[in-house]
Design an enzyme around this catalytic site. Structure first.
Site, PDB file in Angstrom:
ATOM      1  N   LYS A 153      28.030 -10.770  58.311  1.00  0.00           N
ATOM      2  CA  LYS A 153      28.853 -11.802  58.939  1.00  0.00           C
ATOM      3  C   LYS A 153      29.150 -12.907  57.918  1.00  0.00           C
ATOM      4  CE  LYS A 153      28.637 -15.742  60.891  1.00  0.00           C
ATOM      5  NZ  LYS A 153      29.981 -16.247  60.596  1.00  0.00           N
ATOM      6  N   THR A 208      19.428 -25.621  56.678  1.00  0.00           N
ATOM      7  CA  THR A 208      18.063 -25.583  57.216  1.00  0.00           C
ATOM      8  C   THR A 208      18.094 -25.616  58.747  1.00  0.00           C
ATOM      9  OG1 THR A 208      17.174 -26.530  55.199  1.00  0.00           O
ATOM     10  CG2 THR A 208      15.822 -26.784  57.163  1.00  0.00           C
ATOM     11  N   GLY A 211      18.839 -22.235  59.856  1.00  0.00           N
ATOM     12  CA  GLY A 211      17.654 -21.445  59.495  1.00  0.00           C
ATOM     13  C   GLY A 211      16.580 -21.535  60.568  1.00  0.00           C
ATOM     14  N   GLU A 228      17.325 -18.424  52.992  1.00  0.00           N
ATOM     15  CA  GLU A 228      17.647 -19.167  51.770  1.00  0.00           C
ATOM     16  C   GLU A 228      18.421 -20.390  52.233  1.00  0.00           C
ATOM     17  OE1 GLU A 228      19.039 -20.941  49.126  1.00  0.00           O
ATOM     18  OE2 GLU A 228      20.525 -19.374  48.755  1.00  0.00           O
ATOM     19  N   GLU A 352      20.580 -33.351  51.754  1.00  0.00           N
ATOM     20  CA  GLU A 352      21.466 -32.528  50.936  1.00  0.00           C
ATOM     21  C   GLU A 352      22.908 -32.975  51.175  1.00  0.00           C
ATOM     22  OE1 GLU A 352      21.612 -28.343  51.954  1.00  0.00           O
ATOM     23  OE2 GLU A 352      21.670 -27.846  49.819  1.00  0.00           O
TER      24      GLU A 352
END
Ligand code: NDP
Length: 450
Positions: A153, A208, A211, A228, A352
């Site tokens: 995907k 994140t 994740g 990752e 980030e």
């Protein structure tokens, strides 16, 4: 529902696609499941041959794929060419790895004990928009080499090269159902892959936050996951370093791909005694970064991926930065190279940014450098600049991060493991390490007693 794909440098439409939903995702998983029994039985040399053919087809179509990636992501064509070159190398590498990934025999009493490396089954691969085909290949190569079938995907913003790769896989001779590409929303297609009982593993690269969703969703079926995630990596410059070299390299370690890079060294830590000199050199080097038309061979930085992402990046820059470069006028989601002076407690140093913004932070000595570098929830990448070999090793061992470079800002290689500590995720991609994440160890004991 249709999906409009834009060129971030021109804001012009590149393609109009049909969006897949749950039904299409289920159909792709069913196709992958049906293809699995035959695929796992394909002789290793034939599986290797197919991966080599795919690598060769990527090479044969190198310029077309690089142009497509450059237009869809807005990345400079020179960078896109390098990435597509890496995609071919990744498939060549895993073609060579197929028959070098094997079990062991273990001394035991009363018989023989051996291990096998078994494929997992159907794996779901969810990839982001920043390095679309490159990151896809890091997952596809080991997954296919181990005998899994896959549902890939891509991110909705940048699905074009993954779709083309799906065609190339068929052209290479991969049987129908082994490689499936589904374009649709993460919250629909991605979520369905995470929850689907017939998907054995999710290989994920992205934020994140998502994740965490992957981990939560995978819990109900005890799916394997490789994550990752984000990073806030430190580029640590000691006073004894080659300052000219470190400063010339630093802009590219954070402004490459317009800063949309999980390995971006977006915290530049500089020893106090050389802070002023280094800052002078860094500003000059940043001024020289060539920002403009991604189709121009000389361009080093293009726009951000979308208008929404530019809003997010802008929100990080408050007050007057130390330096801010220029961007082209007219359409495109441009954001200039930006340097700000900060402490490690500022938002710019903690979150980030995923854009071309770097924070400069001074430190007093080695102990403080390590403490600041580790004072982050992330742990993906980083650099150490020093002429003292013992210090380089000491600091490398002390940093809580998965991928480090000394006197260099380069952290990604086909044959070496890549992945994070802490909230940057777990599991390793690339190299022989990635094969462990796409196979299961089976132990078999055979009695030799009469
Ligand atoms: P996301 O994590 O949202 O997206 C990554 C992939 O996950 C995309 O394919 C996305 O699909 C999919 N996805 C989104 N939501 C879900 C869900 N609920 N379930 C399953 N899959 C999902 O990252 P973004 O692209 O939105 O970027 C946001 C931030 O993430 C960046 O600013 C950066 O900080 C970080 N990031 C880190 C990357 C890295 O390389 N480590 C790469 C990209 C982003 P779709 O987008 O099609 O909806």
């Amino acid at each position: 529902m249709t999906l409009t794909i834009l060129n971030p440098a021109t804001e012009q439409r590149l393609a109009q696609l049909e969006r897949a939903g749950v039904e299409e995702t289920d159909a792709a998983v069913a196709a992958a499941r049906a293809a699995f029994p035959a695929w796992r039985k394909v002789a290793p040399t034939d599986r290797a041959r197919l991966l080599r053919r795919l690598a060769t087809l990527v090479e044969d179509n190198h310029e077309e794929l690089a142009r497509l990636e450059s237009r869809n992501v807005g990345k400079p064509i020179s960078g896109a060419r390098g990435e597509i070159g890496m995609v071919a190398q990744v498939f060549h590498y895993y073609a060579g790895a197929v028959d070098k990934h094997y079990g062991e025999t273990i001394p035991v009493a009363g018989g023989v004990d051996m291990t096998f490396r078994e494929p997992l089954g159907v794996v779901g691969l969810i990839v982001p928009w920043n390095f679309p085909l490159n990151i896809s290949s890091w997952k596809l190569g080991p997954a296919l080499a181990c005998g899994n079938t896959v549902v890939l995907k891509p991110a909705e913003l940048t699905p074009l090269t993954a779709m083309r790769l799906g065609d190339l896989a068929l052209e290479a001779g991969f049987p129908e159902g082994v490689v499936n590409v589904v374009v649709g929303k993460g919250s629909v297609v991605g979520q369905r892959l995470i929850e689907h009982p017939d998907v054995a593993k999710i290989g994920f690269t992205g934020s994140t936050d998502v994740g965490q969703e992957v981990m939560r969703g995978a819990a109900s079926t005890i799916k394997r996951v490789t994550l990752e995630l984000g990073g806030k990596s430190a580029n640590v410059v000691f006073a004894d370093a080659d300052l000219e070299k470190a400063a010339a390299s630093a802009p590219y370690s954070v402004f490459d791909n317009a800063g949309q890079d999980c390995c971006a060294r977006s915290r530049i830590l500089v020893e106090q005694s050389v802070y002023d000199r280094f800052t002078e050199l860094l500003v000059e080097a940043t001024r020289n970064v060539k920002v403009g038309d991604p189709e121009d061979d000389a361009t080093e930085m293009g726009p951000l991926v979308s208008a929404a992402h530019r809003e997010t990046v802008s929100s990080f820059v408050e007050g007057t930065p130390l330096f801010q470069g220029d961007v082209p006028d007219g359409p495109g989601f441009w954001f200039p190279c930006t340097l700000v002076e900060a402490t490690n407690d500022d938002r710019i140093a903690r979150e980030e940014v995923f854009g071309p913004v770097a924070a400069l932070i001074p430190f007093a000595d080695e102990a403080e450098a390590v403490a600041i570098a580790n004072d982050t929830p992330y742990g993906l990448s980083g650099s150490i600049w020093t002429r003292d070999g013992a210090r380089a090793l000491r600091v490398a061992r002390a940093l809580e991060t998965g991928v480090l470079s000394v006197n260099s800002n380069s952290s990604v290689r086909v044959s070496t493991p890549f992945g994070g500590f802490k909230q940057s995720g777990f599991g390793r991609e690339l190299g022989m390490h990635a094969l462990q994440s796409y196979s299961e160890v089976k132990n078999v004991f055979i009695s030799t007693e009469e």
